[in-house]
Write a protein that holds these residues in place. Structure first.
Motif, PDB file in Angstrom:
ATOM      1  N   SER A 128      34.186  46.669  42.736  1.00 52.75           N
ATOM      2  CA  SER A 128      32.983  45.836  42.864  1.00 52.75           C
ATOM      3  C   SER A 128      31.708  46.596  42.502  1.00 52.75           C
ATOM      4  O   SER A 128      30.619  46.036  42.566  1.00 52.75           O
ATOM      5  N   SER A 129      31.857  47.861  42.098  1.00 51.44           N
ATOM      6  CA  SER A 129      30.672  48.697  41.884  1.00 51.44           C
ATOM      7  C   SER A 129      30.074  48.556  40.480  1.00 51.44           C
ATOM      8  O   SER A 129      28.950  48.979  40.245  1.00 51.44           O
ATOM      9  N   THR A 130      30.767  47.983  39.501  1.00 47.97           N
ATOM     10  CA  THR A 130      30.222  47.814  38.135  1.00 47.97           C
ATOM     11  C   THR A 130      30.383  46.373  37.708  1.00 47.97           C
ATOM     12  O   THR A 130      31.267  45.643  38.205  1.00 47.97           O
ATOM     13  N   GLU A 131      29.553  45.968  36.814  1.00 49.16           N
ATOM     14  CA  GLU A 131      29.554  44.571  36.362  1.00 49.16           C
ATOM     15  C   GLU A 131      30.856  44.234  35.664  1.00 49.16           C
ATOM     16  O   GLU A 131      31.417  43.145  35.830  1.00 49.16           O
ATOM     17  N   GLN A 132      31.347  45.172  34.822  1.00 47.66           N
ATOM     18  CA  GLN A 132      32.590  44.886  34.085  1.00 47.66           C
ATOM     19  C   GLN A 132      33.775  44.724  35.023  1.00 47.66           C
ATOM     20  O   GLN A 132      34.577  43.804  34.898  1.00 47.66           O
ATOM     21  N   SER A 133      33.923  45.623  36.024  1.00 45.04           N
ATOM     22  CA  SER A 133      35.089  45.569  36.922  1.00 45.04           C
ATOM     23  C   SER A 133      34.947  44.517  38.014  1.00 45.04           C
ATOM     24  O   SER A 133      35.949  44.031  38.571  1.00 45.04           O
ATOM     25  N   ARG A 134      33.718  44.132  38.347  1.00 45.27           N
ATOM     26  CA  ARG A 134      33.476  43.179  39.429  1.00 45.27           C
ATOM     27  C   ARG A 134      34.085  41.816  39.121  1.00 45.27           C
ATOM     28  O   ARG A 134      34.394  41.035  40.024  1.00 45.27           O
ATOM     29  N   ALA A 135      34.236  41.504  37.787  1.00 48.31           N
ATOM     30  CA  ALA A 135      34.780  40.194  37.416  1.00 48.31           C
ATOM     31  C   ALA A 135      36.180  39.974  37.990  1.00 48.31           C
ATOM     32  O   ALA A 135      36.606  38.827  38.237  1.00 48.31           O
ATOM     33  N   PHE A 136      36.946  41.069  38.213  1.00 48.90           N
ATOM     34  CA  PHE A 136      38.321  40.915  38.696  1.00 48.90           C
ATOM     35  C   PHE A 136      38.404  40.760  40.222  1.00 48.90           C
ATOM     36  O   PHE A 136      39.491  40.504  40.764  1.00 48.90           O
ATOM     37  N   MET A 137      37.286  40.902  40.946  1.00 46.77           N
ATOM     38  CA  MET A 137      37.300  40.750  42.403  1.00 46.77           C
ATOM     39  C   MET A 137      37.630  39.311  42.815  1.00 46.77           C
ATOM     40  O   MET A 137      38.049  39.072  43.962  1.00 46.77           O
ATOM     41  N   GLN A 138      37.474  38.365  41.883  1.00 50.08           N
ATOM     42  CA  GLN A 138      37.807  36.965  42.195  1.00 50.08           C
ATOM     43  C   GLN A 138      39.301  36.809  42.522  1.00 50.08           C
ATOM     44  O   GLN A 138      39.701  35.881  43.235  1.00 50.08           O
ATOM     45  N   LEU A 139      40.144  37.709  41.963  1.00 47.92           N
ATOM     46  CA  LEU A 139      41.592  37.601  42.169  1.00 47.92           C
ATOM     47  C   LEU A 139      41.977  37.870  43.615  1.00 47.92           C
ATOM     48  O   LEU A 139      43.057  37.429  44.079  1.00 47.92           O
ATOM     49  N   CYS A 140      41.104  38.575  44.338  1.00 42.26           N
ATOM     50  CA  CYS A 140      41.402  38.843  45.750  1.00 42.26           C
ATOM     51  C   CYS A 140      41.242  37.577  46.586  1.00 42.26           C
ATOM     52  O   CYS A 140      41.885  37.430  47.643  1.00 42.26           O
ATOM     53  N   LYS A 141      40.370  36.699  46.118  1.00 33.72           N
ATOM     54  CA  LYS A 141      40.121  35.473  46.857  1.00 33.72           C
ATOM     55  C   LYS A 141      40.959  34.317  46.349  1.00 33.72           C
ATOM     56  O   LYS A 141      41.287  33.402  47.094  1.00 33.72           O
ATOM     57  N   ASN A 142      41.269  34.326  45.079  1.00 27.83           N
ATOM     58  CA  ASN A 142      42.007  33.212  44.478  1.00 27.83           C
ATOM     59  C   ASN A 142      43.177  33.777  43.684  1.00 27.83           C
ATOM     60  O   ASN A 142      43.051  34.107  42.505  1.00 27.83           O
ATOM     61  N   PRO A 143      44.335  33.909  44.304  1.00 30.02           N
ATOM     62  CA  PRO A 143      45.500  34.517  43.638  1.00 30.02           C
ATOM     63  C   PRO A 143      46.010  33.707  42.455  1.00 30.02           C
ATOM     64  O   PRO A 143      46.784  34.228  41.646  1.00 30.02           O
ATOM     65  N   GLU A 144      45.580  32.459  42.323  1.00 31.21           N
ATOM     66  CA  GLU A 144      46.059  31.645  41.209  1.00 31.21           C
ATOM     67  C   GLU A 144      45.347  31.955  39.886  1.00 31.21           C
ATOM     68  O   GLU A 144      45.779  31.531  38.823  1.00 31.21           O
ATOM     69  N   LEU A 145      44.263  32.676  39.960  1.00 34.17           N
ATOM     70  CA  LEU A 145      43.482  32.987  38.745  1.00 34.17           C
ATOM     71  C   LEU A 145      44.199  34.015  37.876  1.00 34.17           C
ATOM     72  O   LEU A 145      44.944  34.866  38.383  1.00 34.17           O
ATOM     73  N   GLU A 146      43.916  33.921  36.586  1.00 31.44           N
ATOM     74  CA  GLU A 146      44.312  34.940  35.597  1.00 31.44           C
ATOM     75  C   GLU A 146      43.086  35.237  34.732  1.00 31.44           C
ATOM     76  O   GLU A 146      42.451  34.308  34.212  1.00 31.44           O
ATOM     77  N   ILE A 147      42.761  36.502  34.586  1.00 29.86           N
ATOM     78  CA  ILE A 147      41.520  36.888  33.884  1.00 29.86           C
ATOM     79  C   ILE A 147      41.855  37.766  32.670  1.00 29.86           C
ATOM     80  O   ILE A 147      42.624  38.734  32.794  1.00 29.86           O
ATOM     81  N   ILE A 156      33.418  52.225  34.560  1.00 31.41           N
ATOM     82  CA  ILE A 156      33.489  53.562  35.154  1.00 31.41           C
ATOM     83  C   ILE A 156      33.127  54.669  34.176  1.00 31.41           C
ATOM     84  O   ILE A 156      32.551  55.682  34.560  1.00 31.41           O
ATOM     85  N   ASP A 157      33.471  54.486  32.889  1.00 39.03           N
ATOM     86  CA  ASP A 157      33.203  55.576  31.923  1.00 39.03           C
ATOM     87  C   ASP A 157      32.630  55.084  30.601  1.00 39.03           C
ATOM     88  O   ASP A 157      32.524  55.850  29.656  1.00 39.03           O
ATOM     89  N   ARG A 158      32.288  53.818  30.523  1.00 40.08           N
ATOM     90  CA  ARG A 158      31.679  53.208  29.327  1.00 40.08           C
ATOM     91  C   ARG A 158      32.574  53.276  28.089  1.00 40.08           C
ATOM     92  O   ARG A 158      32.105  53.142  26.975  1.00 40.08           O
ATOM     93  N   GLN A 159      33.843  53.463  28.283  1.00 39.06           N
ATOM     94  CA  GLN A 159      34.793  53.460  27.173  1.00 39.06           C
ATOM     95  C   GLN A 159      35.031  52.016  26.751  1.00 39.06           C
ATOM     96  O   GLN A 159      35.156  51.116  27.593  1.00 39.06           O
ATOM     97  N   LEU A 160      35.128  51.775  25.451  1.00 42.90           N
ATOM     98  CA  LEU A 160      35.310  50.423  24.943  1.00 42.90           C
ATOM     99  C   LEU A 160      36.776  50.027  25.109  1.00 42.90           C
ATOM    100  O   LEU A 160      37.675  50.663  24.541  1.00 42.90           O
ATOM    101  N   VAL A 161      37.035  48.979  25.930  1.00 41.59           N
ATOM    102  CA  VAL A 161      38.399  48.589  26.273  1.00 41.59           C
ATOM    103  C   VAL A 161      38.501  47.067  26.370  1.00 41.59           C
ATOM    104  O   VAL A 161      37.492  46.364  26.323  1.00 41.59           O
ATOM    105  N   GLN A 162      39.787  46.586  26.594  1.00 35.88           N
ATOM    106  CA  GLN A 162      40.026  45.168  26.891  1.00 35.88           C
ATOM    107  C   GLN A 162      41.026  45.087  28.046  1.00 35.88           C
ATOM    108  O   GLN A 162      42.109  45.663  27.988  1.00 35.88           O
ATOM    109  N   TYR A 163      40.617  44.383  29.106  1.00 35.24           N
ATOM    110  CA  TYR A 163      41.423  44.286  30.321  1.00 35.24           C
ATOM    111  C   TYR A 163      41.938  42.854  30.516  1.00 35.24           C
ATOM    112  O   TYR A 163      41.247  41.889  30.191  1.00 35.24           O
ATOM    113  N   ALA A 164      43.177  42.766  31.113  1.00 32.98           N
ATOM    114  CA  ALA A 164      43.741  41.498  31.595  1.00 32.98           C
ATOM    115  C   ALA A 164      44.265  41.739  33.014  1.00 32.98           C
ATOM    116  O   ALA A 164      44.828  42.798  33.317  1.00 32.98           O
TER     117      ALA A 164
END
Length: 619
Positions: A128-147, A156-164
């Motif tokens: 929850s500490s960065t804008e990019q990673s904070r988007a996945f905090m919704q999964l803790c509240k709604n297990p039906e979501l897929e992001i 965390i390190d400004r490396q260019l990546v793609q997360y699912a």
């Protein structure tokens, strides 16, 4: 005539060539620019088509890759639920990463704290500490979501990546899979568009480049180009880019390029088309060479044909006429121009014969009239100039001598010796403008005016000059003439010499014991003119001693010319005066200078009357 015709034909050929060359050059240059513009336009159209096709393919591919990445996230969630005790083991994490063929995996607890990660340094990271990673905090509240995120900088390190990511099945929290580097089409869109643009060329040697600035400058940084050596570097460091004085023209590595900014679909950066001007204007240059050769050959053929007709139908007839004219000009009074040929040339010869006959009669009359006028002028001057020595025999204190030599054009110089009421020497030397009878009559009128003023009680030189100028104003018929004169009066008792210079050549003086002559004080005043004017004359005074010499000359002395056209200058006159011996008599002085003048002319005609006066003060 032939030379004139040749010169005009050549002039016409050169001028017409220059006009046609300039027009053709301008037209071909315009065509060159237009062809490049059209070529760039076609290239851009083709680029847009290729970009749309590539982007569509890329879009389909990215959609499949996103679905594939989500599938891997679901598999990771299932694996974690099957072996919940192994997720904290780093070996299981590394093996699972390889099994899923991703760059890294992450597993969090119900509070979003990472408890497992391929990268050990991420353990314990608060999602929850960065804008990019904070988007996945919704999964803790709604297990039906897929992001699934688009490629972006990792928090965390400004490396260019793609997360699912998906929710964990075994416990609260979520799992993530990540791709980066070669696995990630990070800037796929830009790369696709840039590759399409830079794969095209402008002609054979031109190219397209993408830079970071709106205008192409030395400091522009190349973002994409077919030449990989210049990418991500300023143009001044790689190509030595310089802007020309002409618009849209740049010099790159010593070669000129025509630069045009273009717009390509899907590319928001600045794209420029560079056209090699050597290649761009090659057709024009080749055309101009061919044009010059063809034009030169055509004009040469036309010149040969025209000269042939000129010689055959005109110049040959003119040569016959010129031969007859030369004999006429040589003085053969019976000779006439003879020609029988074309009616036009026959009419010309008849006109020439009539003109020559009239000129012959006119020249005969003119010669007789000129001879009569010359004789009359000589008679007038003979009565005007009184040069019978000795001069002033009763005045023993001076030795005076004069000489007069009439010019071939019969000038109107006058030299008169008079005496004042006390018998002291008074003489004047004068020169009327012009020549011939009119100038001689004008000088006679001047002489008569002098005699009238002498009997009217005029006693000073200043009064004499003013009265003469006033009197000569009444000579209306001779209003375009004027007289320059020098009046001299000498008092042998006081040794005082007075003189009035009315626009005449300045007199010279040599003091006793000196070698050189110098100009006497004072500047020449206004000439005695028939133009109405009120002008005051200045009388100069000089005290003389025994041994001093005065030397007067007319301007005819310094207007003599030798065979080469060189003038007998004032400096040369002064050099001859310096050669006079110290004990030289007045007669010898005049004779020596006159001999120098004769030697300089070496038989050439005299342009203007020559007058010389030398006056030596005796003991």
């Amino acid at each position: 005539m032939k030379r004139i015709f040749q010169n005009r034909v050549i002039l016409f050929a050169v001028l017409s060539y220059l006009v046609l060359f300039i027009l053709s050059f301008t037209f071909q240059t315009t065509v060159g620019y237009r062809n490049v513009d059209e070529m760039v336009g076609l290239n851009v159209t083709e680029m847009n088509r290729e970009v749309r096709s590539s982007l569509q393919t890329m879009t389909n591919s990215l959609a499949a890759e996103k679905e594939n990445l989500l599938t891997k996230a679901r598999i990771l969630s299932n694996l974690a639920s099957l072996e919940p005790d192994n997720i904290l083991k780093q070996s299981w994490v590394q093996n699972t990463t390889k099994l899923l063929n991703v760059s890294s995996i992450c597993i969090s607890d119900g509070k979003g704290i990472l408890v497992a990660s391929t990268i050990p340094g991420f353990l314990g990271f608060d999602m929850s500490s960065t804008e990019q990673s904070r988007a996945f905090m919704q999964l803790c509240k709604n297990p039906e979501l897929e992001i699934i995120q688009d490629p972006m900088a990792r928090g965390i390190d400004r490396q260019l990546v793609q997360y699912a990511g998906v929710a964990r099945r075994d416990a609260p929290g979520f799992v993530q899979v990540c791709i980066e580097g070669e696995q990630l089409n990070l800037i796929a869109k830009e790369l696709v568009v840039a590759d399409v643009i830079c794969s095209h060329t402008v002609g054979r040697n031109g190219m397209y480049i993408i830079v970071d600035s709106e205008e192409l400058t030395e400091d522009s940084i190349v973002l994409s180009c077919a030449d990989s050596a210049v990418q991500n570097r300023p143009l001044k460091d790689t190509w030595g880019l310089k802007k020309s004085l002409m618009p849209n023209i740049y010099v790159i590595n010593g070669q000129s390029y025509y630069v045009q900014k273009v717009t390509v679909t899907g590319e928001n950066r600045n794209v420029f088309a560079l056209a090699d001007m050597t290649e761009m204007f090659h057709p024009r240059n080749r055309y101009m060479v061919v044009f010059t050769i063809v034009y030169s050959l055509t004009m040469l053929v036309l010149y040969i044909i025209s000269m042939h007709f000129l010689n055959r139908f005109i110049l040959n007839d003119m040569k016959k006429i010129n031969g007859s004219l030369e004999r006429v000009m040589a003085g053969d009074p019976e000779n006439v121009v003879f020609y029988s040929g074309s009616p036009e040339v026959t009419t010309l010869t008849d006109s020439i014969n009539t003109t020559v006959s009239g000129l012959r009669k006119l020249l005969s009359k003119s010669s007789k009239r000129a001879a009569a006028e010359a004789e009359l002028s000589r008679s007038i001057l003979a009565t005007t100039n009184e040069l019978t020595p000795p001069f002033y025999p009763g005045v023993k204190q001076i030795d005076l001598h004069a000489m007069y030599q009439m010019s071939d054009s019969i000038g109107a110089d006058c030299l008169v010796f008079e005496q004042d009421m006390q018998g002291f020497p008074f003489f004047f030397i004068a020169d009327a403008s012009g020549s011939g009878v009119s100038a001689c009559l004008y000088m006679t009128n001047f002489r008569a005016s002098m005699q009238n003023l002498k009997t009217s009680g005029v006693t000073t030189l200043q009064e004499l000059g003013g009265k003469l100028n006033e009197f000569m104003q009444n000579s209306a018929s001779l209003s375009r003439l004027f007289i320059s004169a020098l009046f001299v009066h000498y008092d042998p008792v006081t040794h005082q010499l007075e003189y009035l210079n009315a626009g005449y050549f300045p007199p010279f003086i040599r003091r006793k014991g000196q070698k050189s002559f110098e100009c006497m004080p004072g500047k020449p005043g206004a000439v005695i003119s028939s133009v109405p004017s009120k002008q005051a004359y200045t009388v100069e005074k000089v005290s003389l001693e025994a041994g001093d010499m005065i030397f007067l000359v007319s301007d005819g002395v310094v207007s003599q010319q030798n065979k080469s056209g060189r003038l007998f200058t004032r400096k040369m006159l002064e050099e001859e005066l310096e050669k006079l011996p110290e004990n030289c008599s007045a007669e010898s002085a005049v004779s020596i200078v006159n001999q120098a003048c004769n030697a300089f002319r070496c038989g050439e005609r005299i342009n203007d009357d020559i007058l010389m006066i030398a006056m030596l003060i005796k003991e």
